[in-house]
Every structure is written in structure tokens, then in C-alpha cells.
Design an enzyme around this catalytic site. Structure first.
Site, PDB file in Angstrom:
ATOM      1  N   HIS A 155       0.857  -1.191   0.000  1.00  0.00           N
ATOM      2  CA  HIS A 155       0.000   0.000   0.000  1.00  0.00           C
ATOM      3  C   HIS A 155       0.894   1.241   0.000  1.00  0.00           C
ATOM      4  O   HIS A 155       2.089   1.158   0.310  1.00  0.00           O
ATOM      5  CB  HIS A 155      -0.872   0.060   1.260  1.00  0.00           C
ATOM      6  CG  HIS A 155      -2.025  -0.903   1.279  1.00  0.00           C
ATOM      7  ND1 HIS A 155      -1.875  -2.238   1.560  1.00  0.00           N
ATOM      8  CD2 HIS A 155      -3.354  -0.718   1.066  1.00  0.00           C
ATOM      9  CE1 HIS A 155      -3.065  -2.830   1.519  1.00  0.00           C
ATOM     10  NE2 HIS A 155      -3.976  -1.945   1.220  1.00  0.00           N
ATOM     11  N   LYS A 159       0.264   4.520   4.684  1.00  0.00           N
ATOM     12  CA  LYS A 159      -0.680   3.630   5.384  1.00  0.00           C
ATOM     13  C   LYS A 159      -0.080   3.185   6.720  1.00  0.00           C
ATOM     14  O   LYS A 159       1.023   2.688   6.791  1.00  0.00           O
ATOM     15  CB  LYS A 159      -1.031   2.410   4.518  1.00  0.00           C
ATOM     16  CG  LYS A 159      -2.042   1.486   5.216  1.00  0.00           C
ATOM     17  CD  LYS A 159      -2.596   0.438   4.279  1.00  0.00           C
ATOM     18  CE  LYS A 159      -3.477  -0.579   4.986  1.00  0.00           C
ATOM     19  NZ  LYS A 159      -4.675   0.004   5.628  1.00  0.00           N
TER      20      LYS A 159
HETATM   21  N1  LIG Z   1     -12.720  -0.350   3.887  1.00  0.00           N
HETATM   22  C1  LIG Z   1     -12.105  -0.005   2.740  1.00  0.00           C
HETATM   23  O1  LIG Z   1     -12.511  -0.397   1.633  1.00  0.00           O
HETATM   24  C2  LIG Z   1     -10.929   0.894   2.793  1.00  0.00           C
HETATM   25  C3  LIG Z   1     -10.413   1.243   3.998  1.00  0.00           C
HETATM   26  N2  LIG Z   1      -9.391   2.146   4.076  1.00  0.00           N
HETATM   27  C4  LIG Z   1      -9.007   2.527   5.424  1.00  0.00           C
HETATM   28  O2  LIG Z   1      -9.493   3.846   5.653  1.00  0.00           O
HETATM   29  C5  LIG Z   1      -8.647   4.530   6.568  1.00  0.00           C
HETATM   30  C6  LIG Z   1      -8.236   5.866   5.986  1.00  0.00           C
HETATM   31  O3  LIG Z   1      -7.413   5.657   4.868  1.00  0.00           O
HETATM   32  P1  LIG Z   1      -6.800   6.913   4.058  1.00  0.00           P
HETATM   33  O4  LIG Z   1      -7.878   7.858   3.683  1.00  0.00           O
HETATM   34  O5  LIG Z   1      -5.930   6.349   3.008  1.00  0.00           O
HETATM   35  O6  LIG Z   1      -5.899   7.573   5.200  1.00  0.00           O
HETATM   36  P2  LIG Z   1      -5.405   9.080   5.334  1.00  0.00           P
HETATM   37  O7  LIG Z   1      -4.245   9.054   6.249  1.00  0.00           O
HETATM   38  O8  LIG Z   1      -5.249   9.696   3.983  1.00  0.00           O
HETATM   39  O9  LIG Z   1      -6.628   9.826   6.057  1.00  0.00           O
HETATM   40  C7  LIG Z   1      -6.958   9.678   7.404  1.00  0.00           C
HETATM   41  C8  LIG Z   1      -7.615  10.968   7.835  1.00  0.00           C
HETATM   42  O10 LIG Z   1      -8.218  10.817   9.114  1.00  0.00           O
HETATM   43  C9  LIG Z   1      -8.183  12.074   9.748  1.00  0.00           C
HETATM   44  N3  LIG Z   1      -8.395  11.925  11.181  1.00  0.00           N
HETATM   45  C10 LIG Z   1      -7.480  11.704  12.173  1.00  0.00           C
HETATM   46  N4  LIG Z   1      -8.082  11.676  13.367  1.00  0.00           N
HETATM   47  C11 LIG Z   1      -9.412  11.886  13.130  1.00  0.00           C
HETATM   48  C12 LIG Z   1     -10.545  11.982  13.964  1.00  0.00           C
HETATM   49  N5  LIG Z   1     -10.448  11.851  15.304  1.00  0.00           N
HETATM   50  N6  LIG Z   1     -11.757  12.183  13.399  1.00  0.00           N
HETATM   51  C13 LIG Z   1     -11.875  12.318  12.060  1.00  0.00           C
HETATM   52  N7  LIG Z   1     -10.822  12.264  11.213  1.00  0.00           N
HETATM   53  C14 LIG Z   1      -9.608  12.051  11.745  1.00  0.00           C
HETATM   54  C15 LIG Z   1      -6.794  12.618   9.404  1.00  0.00           C
HETATM   55  O11 LIG Z   1      -6.781  14.003   9.533  1.00  0.00           O
HETATM   56  C16 LIG Z   1      -6.647  12.171   7.956  1.00  0.00           C
HETATM   57  O12 LIG Z   1      -7.067  13.210   7.099  1.00  0.00           O
HETATM   58  C17 LIG Z   1      -7.487   3.555   6.853  1.00  0.00           C
HETATM   59  O13 LIG Z   1      -7.764   2.876   8.039  1.00  0.00           O
HETATM   60  C18 LIG Z   1      -7.528   2.600   5.666  1.00  0.00           C
HETATM   61  O14 LIG Z   1      -7.000   1.347   5.951  1.00  0.00           O
HETATM   62  C19 LIG Z   1      -8.828   2.685   2.980  1.00  0.00           C
HETATM   63  C20 LIG Z   1      -9.268   2.345   1.740  1.00  0.00           C
HETATM   64  C21 LIG Z   1     -10.364   1.422   1.540  1.00  0.00           C
HETATM   65  O1  LIG Z   2      -5.368   1.893   3.352  1.00  0.00           O
HETATM   66  C1  LIG Z   2      -5.773   1.504   2.227  1.00  0.00           C
HETATM   67  O2  LIG Z   2      -5.502   2.096   1.168  1.00  0.00           O
HETATM   68  C2  LIG Z   2      -6.613   0.309   2.179  1.00  0.00           C
HETATM   69  N1  LIG Z   2      -6.994  -0.210   3.306  1.00  0.00           N
HETATM   70  C3  LIG Z   2      -7.862  -1.316   3.464  1.00  0.00           C
HETATM   71  C4  LIG Z   2      -7.166  -2.421   4.233  1.00  0.00           C
HETATM   72  O3  LIG Z   2      -6.387  -2.130   5.146  1.00  0.00           O
HETATM   73  O4  LIG Z   2      -7.442  -3.594   3.956  1.00  0.00           O
HETATM   74  C5  LIG Z   2      -8.471  -1.769   2.168  1.00  0.00           C
HETATM   75  C6  LIG Z   2      -7.570  -1.646   0.979  1.00  0.00           C
HETATM   76  O5  LIG Z   2      -6.531  -2.582   1.102  1.00  0.00           O
HETATM   77  C7  LIG Z   2      -7.037  -0.228   0.873  1.00  0.00           C
END
Ligand SMILES: NC(=O)C1=CN([C@@H]2O[C@H](COP(=O)(O)OP(=O)(O)OC[C@H]3O[C@@H](n4cnc5c(N)ncnc54)[C@H](O)[C@@H]3O)[C@@H](O)[C@H]2O)C=CC1
Ligand SMILES: O=C(O)C1=N[C@H](C(=O)O)C[C@H](O)C1
Length: 268
Positions: A155, A159
Site C-alpha cells: 500500500h 498507510k
Molecule cells: N474499507 C475499505 O474499503 C478501505 C479502507 N481504508 C481505510 O481507511 C482509513 C483511511 O485511509 P486513508 O484515507 O488512506 O488515510 P489518510 O491518512 O489519507 O486519512 C486519514 C484521515 O483521518 C483524519 N483523522 C485523524 N483523526 C481523526 C478523527 N479523530 N476524526 C476524524 N478524522 C480524523 C486525518 O486528519 C486524515 O485526514 C485507513 O484505516 C484505511 O485502511 C482505505 C481504503 C479502503
Molecule cells: O489503506 C488503504 O488504502 C486500504 N486499506 C484497506 C485495508 O487495510 O485492507 C483496504 C484496501 O486494502 C485499501
């Protein structure tokens, strides 16, 4: 139009989801979105809309109408606290964040009579693979006892946690008989390796999810390989909107105290 409260801005997934909500015909962004202390009081332009970013503790209950649905793409550290807040406000919530205690999250939602979709991967093609793995594990427990497994995931460098998707697959692999633990997952976060070794295109170094599961069975004479590779984040945002619409329908049907996964969403 159902108002959608996005949590996790200005993060990558929250941004992708907010943009898709703004483009949709049946959903609309609330005038404010949730963020960390670092970005509190900033604002952000999504299409033509200017969103106010606030910490949840600064939101007055009067700012939330009864029909709001929330989406959380924040951090492993923030997700549980945010979930507790959503549930206290009576908001159904789609949690895409990974890396927190899922059992605790389920307990929290059920005890408070809340409504949530919680899933480590919202991409429908990958949800289908997860469903297949779960089916195999439940139907043939121990069928691959003694087989060996390696899991590698790559990733974007920022991440913070090991892939939640890979961790979820480990549970199915263990039931099938693999002696494999989540600590053995290899996580690649080095852009040079991603580019040179894995062939991730430069424009996706900042947003990709490569997963490879390599099983050696029958004393190493049989190899099974499963890969799922995603470039960009659009597919997760699309799945998120499906989950939002699923929760809107469940709320209308007066369902309470339930946590759903993306397989439930697919079943409709
Ligand atoms: N379920 C899925 O299909 C997917 C899940 N994810 C997950 O989503 C999460 C976010 O991923 P990204 O956007 O790439 O990370 P990122 O690091 O770009 O964004 C995280 C954001 O959360 C904010 N944040 C921190 N503390 C917070 C709080 N208390 N309340 C609200 N916002 C807060 C930060 O300011 C930051 O902007 C990760 O855990 C990732 O693994 C990511 C892609 C797909
Ligand atoms: O952080 C990401 O980008 C993603 N997070 C999810 C995970 O931790 O499985 C889903 C996907 O892999 C993208």
C-alpha cells in the site's frame, strides 16, 4: 436527498467518498465534516461546496438532522471513539477504517441499539473473493492442514496499519488449516520496491492495494496463488455508497442494534 456526514477529511478515502456523494443524485454532503484536531476549523472545497472541518466534540446536536448517515475513513486510533460518538448521536454509520478492535466496535453498536456497516474492504470484487474464502473455510475446515502460506501486501507509504483485508483473510486461512498468523504478513510500504519490484505505476504509488496469497500444499508439490490488486480508490467509494443506501433502507425498516458486513450489503 439524504445528508451524509463524512469523517476523516482531508484524508484520501474521505475525500474520494465525499466527491462521489457530491456527484450523486440521492445523497448530499452535510455542510460540515469531521476531522482531527490538526485540521479543526479548516475548510475544504468539494466540487462547488465548501465544507467546514470540525472535531466531533465541537458539533452541536442541533447541527445534525435526524436523517443523517455517517461515514468514517479516519485512523485506527480514532475509529472507535468516532463510532461511539456516531452511535450516541443516533446516526447509522459506514465504517471503512481498519486497524481497530472490531469485536469492541460490534459490542458498542449492538449495546447502544445503533446501526452500522463495518468492513475492511468496500470494493465489491474483493468482497466476492472474501465471501468465497469464508465459504471454503466454513465448508471444509482443516482441509488444507499442514499447508504453508505466505501473504504479501503493498500500500501507499503513509498507510499506518497492516492491511485489514489481509488480516481478515488470515481468519479463513486458519480455519482451512494453515498455521499462519497476522504477524507473518509482509507489508511493503517502500515506493522504490513498489515501483521496481511490483510494477506499481508512478501515478498510483500514493493510492494502491496489492495483495498476494501464496499457498504451498501437498508437501510443496501444489501451489495455489490468489491475487487482488487495486489501483486508486474509486472502487471503495462506490462500495461505500452502496453501504450507505443499504443503511438508509435498514433505518426505514426500523432495524436497530445490528452490525452488517459488505456481504450483507451485496445480498441487499
Ligand atoms: N474499507 C475499505 O474499503 C478501505 C479502507 N481504508 C481505510 O481507511 C482509513 C483511511 O485511509 P486513508 O484515507 O488512506 O488515510 P489518510 O491518512 O489519507 O486519512 C486519514 C484521515 O483521518 C483524519 N483523522 C485523524 N483523526 C481523526 C478523527 N479523530 N476524526 C476524524 N478524522 C480524523 C486525518 O486528519 C486524515 O485526514 C485507513 O484505516 C484505511 O485502511 C482505505 C481504503 C479502503
Ligand atoms: O489503506 C488503504 O488504502 C486500504 N486499506 C484497506 C485495508 O487495510 O485492507 C483496504 C484496501 O486494502 C485499501
Amino acid at each position: 436527498m439524504t445528508p451524509i456526514l463524512i469523517s476523516g477529511l482531508p484524508g484520501a478515502m474521505a475525500l474520494e467518498t465525499a466527491r462521489l456523494v457530491a456527484e450523486s443524485a440521492d445523497l448530499a454532503l452535510t455542510p460540515f465534516a469531521l476531522t482531527s484536531a490538526k485540521h479543526d476549523s479548516e475548510s475544504l472545497l468539494i466540487g462547488a461546496e465548501k465544507l467546514r472541518l470540525v472535531e466531533c466534540k465541537h458539533v452541536a446536536p442541533a447541527d445534525l438532522s435526524a436523517d443523517v448517515v455517517a461515514v468514517d475513513y479516519s485512523t485506527p486510533e480514532a475509529a472507535l471513539e468516532n463510532l461511539a460518538w456516531f452511535v450516541r448521536q443516533g446516526l447509522p454509520v459506514v465504517v471503512g477504517t481498519t486497524g481497530f478492535d472490531r469485536e469492541e466496535a460490534i459490542r458498542l453498536v449492538r449495546e447502544a441499539g445503533g446501526l452500522a456497516v463495518i468492513a475492511p474492504n468496500m470494493a465489491i470484487p474483493i468482497v466476492l473473493l472474501q465471501a468465497a474464502a469464508r465459504y471454503l473455510a466454513e465448508t471444509f475446515p482443516g482441509a488444507l492442514a499442514g499447508a504453508e502460506l505466505t501473504i504479501r501486501e503493498s500500500h501507499q507509504a503513509h498507510k499506518r496499519d497492516t492491511s485489514g483485508t489481509a488480516k481478515a483473510l488470515v481468519a479463513a486461512a486458519q480455519t482451512l488449516g494453515f498455521g499462519f498468523t497476522v504477524e507473518q504478513i509482509e507489508s511493503i510500504r517502500d515506493p522504490a520496491r513498489q515501483s521496481n519490484e511490483l510494477g506499481v505505476p508512478d501515478e498510483h504509488l500514493d493510492g494502491h492495494a496489492l495483495h498476494r496469497y501464496d499457498a504451498r500444499c501437498a508437501g510443496g508439490t501444489v501451489q495455489l496463488v490468489l491475487e487482488h490488486n487495486v489501483l486508486g480508490r474509486r472502487v471503495y467509494a462506490e462500495g461505500t455508497l452502496r453501504a450507505i443506501r443499504f443503511l438508509i433502507a435498514r433505518r426505514k425498516a426500523d432495524v436497530r442494534g445490528q452490525v452488517f458486513c459488505m456481504e450483507d450489503v451485496l445480498r441487499g
